[in-house]
Enzyme design. Structure first.
Site: not given
Ligand code: PRP
Ligand code: URA
Length: 209
Positions: A104, A108, A200, A203
């Site tokens: 994400r 945005t 997160d 993380d």
């Molecule tokens: C997180 C999560 C989803 C997304 C959800 O990933 O694992 O893929 O956010 O958010 P959304 O419904 O608003 O799209 P992130 O973008 O943090 O990436 P990561 O898993 O690499 O940390």
């Molecule tokens: N992605 C995450 O990992 N946590 C949230 O709460 C939203 C998006």
């Protein structure tokens, strides 16, 4: 009409509570994600087709049921979805695994695609898209669009924590996709994080913060 299911099983609620806790460390968090993925898969596979078989027990012939054996695929959304794969494989070990890399954009909140590798016959498989978090729903919707573009027709989304906004977007864009989550939370905050959520997920699984 597709299914939207929030699992209310006591074991699921117990494990979600521990996972949310900010003092839960990476090792325990990862283990809980895996266990919850197994429990959610148990529910999401309830409609798998069966066939009649006869089995010789040491005593007599038993009329039994076995899986018809449709081809399945697990598609984690990187990174955090990776944490759920092993838990799903625990009960469907023969499933092939595809990967979709999306992150994400923090400004945005829109998903940015950086990787996509699917089993070549993904169009013939029933697909379980896995990601612990369904926040705005942008990542799940994009991932499912990419999978549909490759021909898959029967797709389910398996997650751990969802926001109402994410459920609504996924329902609207992909009304055919069944949704299974372990908890439905209150809302998103101004940064697109689920409240109360768990922070997160990527993380916390990989210890990157
Ligand atoms: C997180 C999560 C989803 C997304 C959800 O990933 O694992 O893929 O956010 O958010 P959304 O419904 O608003 O799209 P992130 O973008 O943090 O990436 P990561 O898993 O690499 O940390
Ligand atoms: N992605 C995450 O990992 N946590 C949230 O709460 C939203 C998006």
């Amino acid at each position: 009409m597709a299914v939207t299911m929030v699992l209310d099983h006591p074991l699921v609620q117990h494990k979600v509570a521990i996972m949310r806790d900010k003092t839960t460390g990476t090792k325990a968090f990862k283990e809980l994600v895996k266990e919850l993925a197994t429990l959610i898969t148990y529910e999401a596979t309830r409609d798998l087709a069966l066939r009649d078989v006869k089995v010789e027990t040491p005593v007599a012939t038993a009329n039994c049921k076995m899986l018809q054996g449709r081809k399945l695929a697990i598609v984690p959304i990187l990174r955090a979805g990776l944490g759920m794969v092993e838990g799903v494989q625990t009960i469907i070990p023969a499933a092939k695994v595809g990967h979709i890399g999306l992150y994400r954009d923090p400004e945005t909140l829109k998903p940015v695609e950086y990787y996509c590798k699917m089993p070549p016959d993904i169009g013939e498989r029933d697909v379980f898209v896995v990601d612990p978090m369904l926040a705005t729903g942008g990542s799940a919707c994009d991932a499912i669009r990419l999978i549909k573009e490759r021909g898959a027709k029967n797709i389910k989304f398996l997650g751990l924590i969802a926001a109402p906004e994410g459920i609504a977007k996924l329902r609207a864009e992909h009304p055919d996709v069944d949704i299974y989550v372990a908890a439905l939370d209150e809302k998103l905050n101004d940064h697109g994080y689920i409240v109360p959520g768990l922070g997160d997920a990527g993380d916390r699984i990989f210890g990157t913060k």
